[in-house]
Design a protein around this motif. Structure first.
Motif, short mmCIF file in Angstrom:
data_model
loop_
_atom_site.label_atom_id
_atom_site.label_comp_id
_atom_site.label_asym_id
_atom_site.label_seq_id
_atom_site.Cartn_x
_atom_site.Cartn_y
_atom_site.Cartn_z
N LEU A 1 0.83 -1.20 -0.04
CA LEU A 1 -0.13 -0.02 0.06
C LEU A 1 0.87 1.37 0.10
CD1 LEU A 1 -2.68 -1.02 2.31
CD2 LEU A 1 -2.97 -0.96 0.03
N GLY A 2 2.15 1.23 -0.20
CA GLY A 2 2.92 2.27 -0.07
C GLY A 2 3.00 2.86 1.15
N PHE A 3 2.93 2.26 2.18
CA PHE A 3 2.78 2.93 3.72
C PHE A 3 4.43 2.88 4.38
CE2 PHE A 3 1.90 2.78 8.27
CZ PHE A 3 1.50 3.93 8.48
N ASP A 4 5.02 3.95 4.70
CA ASP A 4 6.29 3.95 4.92
C ASP A 4 6.48 3.56 6.54
OD1 ASP A 4 9.09 4.68 5.18
OD2 ASP A 4 8.55 6.50 6.22
N THR A 5 7.18 2.38 6.87
CA THR A 5 7.36 2.21 8.30
C THR A 5 8.73 1.95 8.41
OG1 THR A 5 7.20 -0.33 7.75
CG2 THR A 5 5.03 0.67 8.40
#
Length: 588
Positions: free
Chosen positions: A321-325
């Protein structure tokens, strides 16, 4: 020799199950008869199979053990589906036992729709919303399938399982010594993985560097029985905490580290904290769209995010989902917290939280959920009712809440005491869940049950009032009466210029006189109309024992604020603001 249905009843007793929720039927008659004859267990007759599944779900949540529901073939089995979904999406261990037509009447590979009377392919219908489901192929497989199903339901990320049992197999005689056991998978204790060593070092370094750290507590803390470890870590770190709805009861409302709920209908200050934080430790939350908003990439956009989840697929989604972690930990949240505790004791982490905590306190003072103006209204405002209710409920009361506005109001305005617990079908959110689930919970504990619902949701399982009376359950039902579907109406305000097709009494809905209905069933009933007598009325309906109901009349347009505007970040909420606050914001 022992009959299969007798073996099943005894197996359930050995699992610690003392209540089974069931509807009688031709293909479940042997199961129910065997339970009736078995010591240490009893069946509870609901009035609808959907309610049986939800009652088993509520039983499992409160008892901390397996919930069980039984239904006959065909419509009996399919009626379990909505309750099963509630257990699946909330990770609740429930065993569903469904009767099936006799094996010699099964359509098999004939290509026809039915051979046996009331035959339905239950397995195909349920397989996407259970962890495991199987049609029993031989009577001699019953031990293996029961042990396997229960193991799967109660290990890893928990959830429901289903065994479909042909009628002739239920009455078959088997030799216990011939039954094969299920060989449990033995992956070892859920432990911190070896490659986590470097990740923990990074966490400690990030904590040292953080000026606005935050913990996001999710329902996984309850599911993992990690409440004590959570409290200990919060105290060690002295870090503010925000909550998903499923974890809002973890800290007492007076705790200075409790910020509030977050999400589309979270508190304004809770969402501010998430968006201003520079470090967020996410414990047992999958960051669903109602919690994190849309798009996900805008959640906590100024922070380094550490996420702990037992489900590898939940963690894998973030990259897709292209979520930066910053770091992802796939492990049991309890094991993670124990390891973090150990490392914090050995570290020299120095936190800088005092300025940050004071900033959050200023937001809480500036943007109260229950503003003073609400108290000036002659009619009952739901926020005022909920806040006052929290003053009078006992610490060991158990709260079950339905979906819709009632769930929003409870999670925004209720002020929890440290041992109070709130339950709901948080992810499936079917209307009508709270009443049957509260029945299951009540039969799992001696504590008082508070069932909060709306007039729309109650009618979905209204028939279960008979079950409450049948067992003389110590339950207080609090019914918000606005004669409509308030949550849907807020959506219609946004998209349809407040034309309430299918969501109010002017556009299709019909509501009975609830006061007459409750009294006819045998409930002690109190109608509440005005805010000035609220304290007296709440105390009256909470007093005594047995089935009671308080009907709370609220306005047809009762507010549901604050709320994130469609397509906006979490911090861009439509709040309830007093005139003085609006004027001050203009000055600021």
């Amino acid at each position: 020799m022992i009959k299969v249905s007798d073996y099943i009843a005894r197996f359930l007793v050995n699992q610690g199950v003392d209540k089974v929720f069931a509807i009688q039927g031709g293909a479940s008659a042997h199961l129910i008869d065997s339970i009736a004859k078995c010591d240490g267990i009893e069946y509870i007759c609901n009035q609808h199979e959907q309610a049986s599944a939800m009652a088993a779900d509520g039983y499992a949540r409160v008892a901390g053990k397996l919930g069980v529901a039984i239904a006959t073939s065909g419509p009996g089995a399919t009626n379990l589906l909505t309750g099963c979904c509630s257990s699946y999406y909330d990770s609740i261990p429930v065993l569903l036992l469904t009767g099936q037509v006799a094996s010699f009447r099964n359509k098999g590979s004939l290509g026809i729709r039915q051979l046996g009377f009331q035959e339905t392919d239950t397995i195909s219908i349920f397989q996407s919303v259970v962890k495991y489901c199987v049609l029993l192929k031989r009577p001699e497989d019953i031990r293996y399938e029961l042990e396997k199903a229960v193991y799967i339901a109660t290990h890893g990320r928990k959830g429901p399982v289903l065994i479909d049992i042909p009628d002739d197999y239920q009455r078959a005689m088997i030799n216990e010594s011939d039954l094969r056991p299920y060989e449990e998978e033995k992956p070892g204790k859920e432990v911190i993985q070896a490659d986590f060593e470097a990740k923990f070092e990074n966490i400690l370094q990030d904590l040292n560097n953080a000026n606005r750290p935050l913990i996001l507590a999710g329902r996984g803390i309850h599911l993992g029985n990690a409440e004590k470890e959570f409290y200990d870590v919060v105290r060690q770190l002295d870090i503010p905490v925000v909550f998903t709805w499923g974890a809002n009861d973890l800290l007492d409302e007076t705790d200075e580290l409790k910020v509030g709920t977050i999400g589309i209908n979270g508190t304004r200050y809770g969402n501010f904290a998430v968006q201003k934080a520079d470090f967020i430790l996410v414990l047992g939350s999958r960051l669903d769209t109602h919690t994190a908003g849309t798009p996900l990439k805008n959640f906590g956009k100024n922070s380094d995010k550490i996420i702990v989840d037992i489900d590898q697929y939940e963690l894998a989604k973030y990259k897709k989902l292209g979520f930066d972690t910053k770091e992802l930990f796939q492990c049991d949240v309890k094991e993670f917290l124990l390891e973090l505790q150990k490392r914090l004791k050995k570290s020299d982490v120095k936190l800088h939280n005092s300025t940050w905590i004071k900033e959050i306190e200023r937001w809480k003072e500036k943007y109260p959920v229950c503003a003073f103006e609400y108290y000036d209204e002659a009619a009952i405002n739901p926020y005022v009712f909920v806040k006052k209710l929290s003053e009078y409920l006992l610490e060991d009361d158990i709260i079950f809440c339905d979906t819709g506005c009632s769930l929003v109001w409870m999670n925004q305005a209720f002020e929890f005491k440290k041992r109070q617990r709130i339950y709901s079908s948080f992810n499936n959110t079917p209307m009508g869940y709270s009443l049957p689930a509260a029945i299951g919970a009540a039969l799992a504990t001696n504590k008082r049950i508070i069932c909060v619902t709306g007039d729309g949701g109650l009618q979905m399982n209204l028939q279960e009032l008979a079950t409450v009376i049948r067992h003389n359950i110590n339950m207080v039902i609090l019914l918000f009466e606005n004669r409509g579907y308030g949550m849907i109406q807020r959506t219609q305000d946004m998209w349809f210029e407040s034309v309430y097709e299918g969501s109010d009494i002017m556009h299709g809905l019909a509501f009975p006189d609830f006061e007459l209905i409750f009294k006819d069933y045998g409930f002690k009933t109190k109608r509440m109309k005005q805010s000035e007598s609220l304290d007296e009325n709440i105390q009256e309906i909470l007093s005594g024992n047995g089935p009671r109901c308080g009907i709370i009349e609220i306005g047809l347009d009762a507010p549901m604020l604050p709320q994130v505007k469609f397509g906006h970040d979490l911090e861009d909420m439509e709040p309830y603001l007093s005139k003085e606050i609006v004027e001050q914001e203009i000055i600021d």
